[in-house]
Design a protein around this motif. Structure first.
Motif, PDB file in Angstrom:
ATOM      1  N   UNK A  91       1.820  11.654 -10.332  1.00 16.21           N
ATOM      2  CA  UNK A  91       1.251  13.003 -10.318  1.00 16.21           C
ATOM      3  C   UNK A  91       2.322  14.067 -10.535  1.00 16.21           C
ATOM      4  N   UNK A  92       3.438  13.921  -9.844  1.00 11.87           N
ATOM      5  CA  UNK A  92       4.500  14.911  -9.971  1.00 11.87           C
ATOM      6  C   UNK A  92       5.112  14.889 -11.364  1.00 11.87           C
ATOM      7  N   UNK A  93       5.288  13.700 -11.933  1.00  9.82           N
ATOM      8  CA  UNK A  93       5.866  13.630 -13.281  1.00  9.82           C
ATOM      9  C   UNK A  93       4.896  14.199 -14.331  1.00  9.82           C
TER      10      UNK A  93
ATOM     11  N   UNK B 267      10.816  11.871  -3.500  1.00  3.59           N
ATOM     12  CA  UNK B 267       9.504  11.294  -3.183  1.00  3.59           C
ATOM     13  C   UNK B 267       9.661   9.828  -2.812  1.00  3.59           C
ATOM     14  N   UNK B 268      10.422   9.080  -3.602  1.00  2.00           N
ATOM     15  CA  UNK B 268      10.535   7.647  -3.334  1.00  2.00           C
ATOM     16  C   UNK B 268      11.705   7.283  -2.441  1.00  2.00           C
ATOM     17  N   UNK B 269      12.674   8.167  -2.249  1.00  2.00           N
ATOM     18  CA  UNK B 269      13.794   7.810  -1.377  1.00  2.00           C
ATOM     19  C   UNK B 269      13.518   8.104   0.094  1.00  2.00           C
ATOM     20  N   UNK B 270      12.492   8.884   0.384  1.00  2.28           N
ATOM     21  CA  UNK B 270      12.194   9.193   1.778  1.00  2.28           C
ATOM     22  C   UNK B 270      11.767   7.913   2.507  1.00  2.28           C
ATOM     23  N   UNK B 271      12.486   7.549   3.545  1.00  4.84           N
ATOM     24  CA  UNK B 271      12.166   6.372   4.342  1.00  4.84           C
ATOM     25  C   UNK B 271      12.585   5.062   3.707  1.00  4.84           C
TER      26      UNK B 271
ATOM     27  N   UNK C 185       0.830  -1.198   0.000  1.00  2.00           N
ATOM     28  CA  UNK C 185       0.000   0.000   0.000  1.00  2.00           C
ATOM     29  C   UNK C 185       0.870   1.256   0.000  1.00  2.00           C
ATOM     30  N   UNK C 186       1.907   1.251   0.800  1.00  2.05           N
ATOM     31  CA  UNK C 186       2.801   2.407   0.876  1.00  2.05           C
ATOM     32  C   UNK C 186       3.461   2.667  -0.483  1.00  2.05           C
ATOM     33  N   UNK C 187       3.967   1.617  -1.110  1.00  3.94           N
ATOM     34  CA  UNK C 187       4.654   1.789  -2.381  1.00  3.94           C
ATOM     35  C   UNK C 187       3.685   2.149  -3.503  1.00  3.94           C
ATOM     36  N   UNK C 188       2.461   1.691  -3.425  1.00  7.14           N
ATOM     37  CA  UNK C 188       1.458   2.094  -4.414  1.00  7.14           C
ATOM     38  C   UNK C 188       1.131   3.577  -4.273  1.00  7.14           C
ATOM     39  N   UNK C 189       1.052   4.057  -3.036  1.00  6.34           N
ATOM     40  CA  UNK C 189       0.822   5.493  -2.817  1.00  6.34           C
ATOM     41  C   UNK C 189       2.005   6.314  -3.316  1.00  6.34           C
ATOM     42  N   UNK C 190       3.210   5.819  -3.075  1.00  7.56           N
ATOM     43  CA  UNK C 190       4.400   6.511  -3.583  1.00  7.56           C
ATOM     44  C   UNK C 190       4.372   6.565  -5.102  1.00  7.56           C
ATOM     45  N   UNK C 191       3.956   5.471  -5.734  1.00  6.98           N
ATOM     46  CA  UNK C 191       3.874   5.441  -7.197  1.00  6.98           C
ATOM     47  C   UNK C 191       2.878   6.477  -7.697  1.00  6.98           C
ATOM     48  N   UNK C 192       1.738   6.619  -7.013  1.00  9.15           N
ATOM     49  CA  UNK C 192       0.754   7.624  -7.416  1.00  9.15           C
ATOM     50  C   UNK C 192       1.319   9.031  -7.264  1.00  9.15           C
TER      51      UNK C 192
END
Length: 147
Positions: free
Chosen positions: A20-22, A51-55, A9-16
């Protein structure tokens, strides 16, 4: 985080968030942009990569299928930045643009994090870093992902 602790779920939210940003930045980093590749990469590294490297030290031990969610997003953006045709491999993109794969970033960040924890003044942390301790789950740690 979901109840199975698999980070899907976390990685799917990161993908969204990445998508959006791209899309917002497509006029700058897209195929039709007149910016140089170096400037497009700078925008990617400054805005999208955080966005994806945080945490990543925490969710870096997710399964390969869940990590591929983020890897696919990165590959799609790099293909757009370089305006590359479909038949050029992702490995070629990453090598030519000097952008590491997600698994390489996980290894680098987790090694740095592990080194910081081993030097930390808190006396309780070395026991957390003990590799001989038996794990309840069969899941790998980020430092185990070297293969």
């Amino acid at each position: 985080m979901d109840n199975k602790i698999n980070w899907k779920q976390h990685l799917s939210k990161k993908r969204k968030q990445i998508d959006l940003k791209s899309k917002e930045l497509n006029w700058l980093i897209g195929r039709k942009s007149k910016l140089s590749i170096e400037n497009k990469l700078l925008i990617y590294k400054a805005i999208i990569k955080p966005i994806w490297t945080y945490g990543i030290e925490l969710w870096g031990c997710a399964s390969k299928s869940n990590l591929s969610i983020i890897q696919r997003a990165q590959s799609k953006i790099l293909r757009s930045i370089a305006d590359a045709p479909w038949y050029v491999s992702n490995e070629t993109h990453n090598r030519d643009l000097k952008i590491p794969f997600i698994s390489e970033v996980i290894m680098e960040r987790s090694c740095k994090h592990h080194a910081r924890l081993s030097d930390h003044p808190n006396p309780l942390l070395p026991s957390l870093l003990d590799p001989t301790e038996t794990r309840r789950l069969k899941r790998k740690l980020p430092l185990d992902l070297q293969d």
